[in-house]
Design a protein around this motif. Structure first.
Motif, mmCIF file in Angstrom:
data_model
loop_
_atom_site.group_PDB
_atom_site.id
_atom_site.type_symbol
_atom_site.label_atom_id
_atom_site.label_comp_id
_atom_site.label_asym_id
_atom_site.label_seq_id
_atom_site.Cartn_x
_atom_site.Cartn_y
_atom_site.Cartn_z
ATOM 1 N N GLY A 1 37.942 45.859 43.120
ATOM 2 C CA GLY A 1 38.843 45.033 43.917
ATOM 3 C C GLY A 1 39.876 44.285 43.091
ATOM 4 O O GLY A 1 39.811 44.242 41.856
ATOM 5 N N GLU B 1 43.797 37.065 42.027
ATOM 6 C CA GLU B 1 44.233 38.189 42.851
ATOM 7 C C GLU B 1 45.683 38.551 42.556
ATOM 8 O O GLU B 1 46.031 39.730 42.428
ATOM 9 C CB GLU B 1 44.071 37.845 44.324
ATOM 10 C CG GLU B 1 44.409 39.011 45.251
ATOM 11 C CD GLU B 1 44.219 38.644 46.718
ATOM 12 O OE1 GLU B 1 43.579 39.424 47.439
ATOM 13 O OE2 GLU B 1 44.725 37.574 47.127
ATOM 14 N N GLU C 1 45.563 47.260 50.154
ATOM 15 C CA GLU C 1 45.411 45.855 49.774
ATOM 16 C C GLU C 1 46.266 45.477 48.567
ATOM 17 O O GLU C 1 46.495 44.301 48.296
ATOM 18 C CB GLU C 1 43.940 45.524 49.498
ATOM 19 C CG GLU C 1 43.321 46.256 48.320
ATOM 20 C CD GLU C 1 42.689 47.578 48.714
ATOM 21 O OE1 GLU C 1 41.800 48.045 47.982
ATOM 22 O OE2 GLU C 1 43.091 48.148 49.754
#
Length: 506
Positions: A35, A245, A325
């Motif tokens: 991720g 992120e 994403e």
């Protein structure tokens, strides 16, 4: 360029491609399996290890690239040159151990101030990665300085394969720490190769220690400035002003932008020893401007279409490779891709300045660039995030190139160089426009594949239409094509004859 430098450049580029493909594959694996946040942590750890190893190098990389060819010309045998490498690696080992100790205390302070948030296991693994990478990178510079690019290629392929397998296994079974251990496994290959210098008897080969120390000091300061402020320092500001992120998005953008950057950069990797050998043989302090023009034009044929082409397909490419994403990284990739020619030109100029021993002047330029980078990041990154960081990076490197051009010395004028790049740029823009049009019509992976093919096909007639390839460049391409297998040789010759009909007529 001579046959030797062409062969060395190709081998160096092949090694760079092996590293690029491996790094890109590892980035995809980490992003897909772990991720965006974990990918950002890995990217930050890799940046810390790379930055530390560049600082610990103490400028010995440039010294090896510049001085080993000179020692060869002077008749110094291989045994003594190995001793010279042993002489230079000792301060590298000492600096690596010192940085390892000091960075632990600095890292703890940064963590307490909430600049970074990484667990103790990741911190320890990052330290081990830094140690192996710092010592291992010495082998690369030695082999390139010796112009032994075949051995360098073999070593690179082995290290790349080990890293790829280890990162996959580590990410699957142990998540972020396991992936980082995979990177250590790859670096361990070149680390053990470098140990041959650590335990060898040192030999200064008649070099004046004071001059070496002075050059090493200037190069060390230059590397410290470049490593901290000009090599992915954006990650630190993105971590501070945004989140892990966002760092992950930017790391993904950098990995994709490297597709358009690393090939031409690796082609320049053997230029410094080549320039140094030629300057030593001629006894002069400058080279004919035609040599530099030929290098820049040759690289532009590859760099410019990759730059505009990647920028055109950046958003759908990010989604196709990393997943929906990661779509915010698309705009960042486009900006970085458009500045790719600037980054490559900066490498070419830096190598020439180093070959002329203009280290002090290069340091002054980096100091000014570091100030601009920090000011730009503080002002722009909080509001524009990753896109702002990419924009600041590109503009700072553009200013650096302009400053270096004002210092470079040649026999002859560079007036015609940039005029000759205009038609190549126009052809590359047509290539990018074609790729962009295809992605607008056809979506998804099929659209990307068609866009890449269409852009590549359109580039060939665009070069002819813009009269971008002069006869001297076409002649060089035809000579290189003569070394290819029969089928590839015929295709390359036909394309060259179509693009530059004046060469065929000659």
């Amino acid at each position: 360029m001579s046959k030797g430098i062409v062969a060395n450049s190709v081998m160096n580029a092949a090694s760079g491609l092996a590293l690029l493909i491996t790094g890109f594959a590892c980035s995809i694996i980490a992003a897909r399996l772990l991720g965006p946040e974990a990918n950002g942590t890995i990217a930050f750890s890799l940046w810390l290890a790379t930055t530390g190893s560049l600082i610990a190098e103490l400028g010995t990389g440039v010294l090896l690239l510049r001085l080993l060819p000179q020692l060869k010309v002077q008749g110094v045998d291989e045994t003594r040159r190995l001793g010279f490498a042993a002489f230079l690696i000792r301060p590298v080992v000492a600096a690596t151990l010192l940085i390892l100790v000091v960075s632990g205390a600095v890292f703890s302070q940064l963590e307490s101030d909430h600049w970074i948030e990484m667990g103790p296991v990741v911190v320890i693994i990052t330290g081990v990665l830094f140690f192996t990478q710092s010592i291992g990178s010495f082998s690369k510079n030695f082999l390139i300085g010796e112009q032994n690019l075949g051995a360098f290629f073999r070593l690179t392929v082995i290290a790349s394969l080990v890293q790829l397998v280890a990162v996959i296994a580590g990410a699957v079974f142990y998540a972020t720490p396991g992936a980082l251990v995979g990177y250590i496994a790859g670096q361990a290959v070149v680390f053990f190769y470098s140990l041959r210098f650590v335990f060898r008897r040192a030999d200064a080969c008649g070099m004046h220690r004071r001059e070496l120390a002075a050059s090493s000091f200037l190069l060390s300061v230059e590397y410290i400035v470049a490593s901290i402020f000009l090599t992915r320092v954006e990650l630190l500001f993105l971590q501070k002003f945004h989140s892990a992120e966002v760092v992950g998005f930017y790391a993904v953008a950098l990995s994709l932008a490297n597709l358009a950057l690393q090939l031409p950069v690796q082609l320049t990797g053997s230029l410094l020893p080549y320039y140094s050998e030629k300057l030593e043989s001629s006894g002069g302090d400058r080279l004919p401007v035609a040599v530099f023009e030929g290098v820049v034009r040759s690289l532009s044929y590859v760099t410019l279409p990759m730059s505009f082409g990647l920028a055109a397909i950046a958003p759908p490419l990010v989604i196709a490779v990393f997943g929906i994403e990661f779509h915010p990284a698309g705009a960042v990739v486009a900006v970085l891709a458009l500045f790719t020619p600037v980054f490559v030109f900066s490498q070419i100029c830096t190598q020439y300045l180093f070959s002329q021993n203009m280290i002090r002047q290069r340091l002054m330029i980096d100091l000014a660039a570091a100030v601009l980078m920090v000011i730009g990041a503080v002002l722009i990154v909080p509001s524009l995030s990753g896109v702002g960081a990419a924009l600041v990076r590109g503009l700072v490197f553009l200013a650096t190139c302009i400053a270096m051009l004002r210092l470079m010395k040649f026999d002859g004028s560079m007036r015609g160089l940039f005029l000759s790049l205009i038609p190549v740029t126009a052809a590359a823009m047509l290539c990018g426009a074609t790729a962009f049009a295809v992605t607008e019509i056809v979506s998804g992976v099929p659209g990307l594949i068609l866009a890449i093919v269409a852009g590549a096909v359109a580039y060939v007639p665009a070069l002819r239409l813009c009269r971008a390839v002069p006869r001297e460049d076409a002649d060089v391409i035809l000579r290189m094509a003569g070394k290819l297998p029969a089928r590839a040789q015929g295709l390359a010759s036909a394309i060259t004859g179509f693009v530059a009909p004046q060469a065929r007529e000659a």
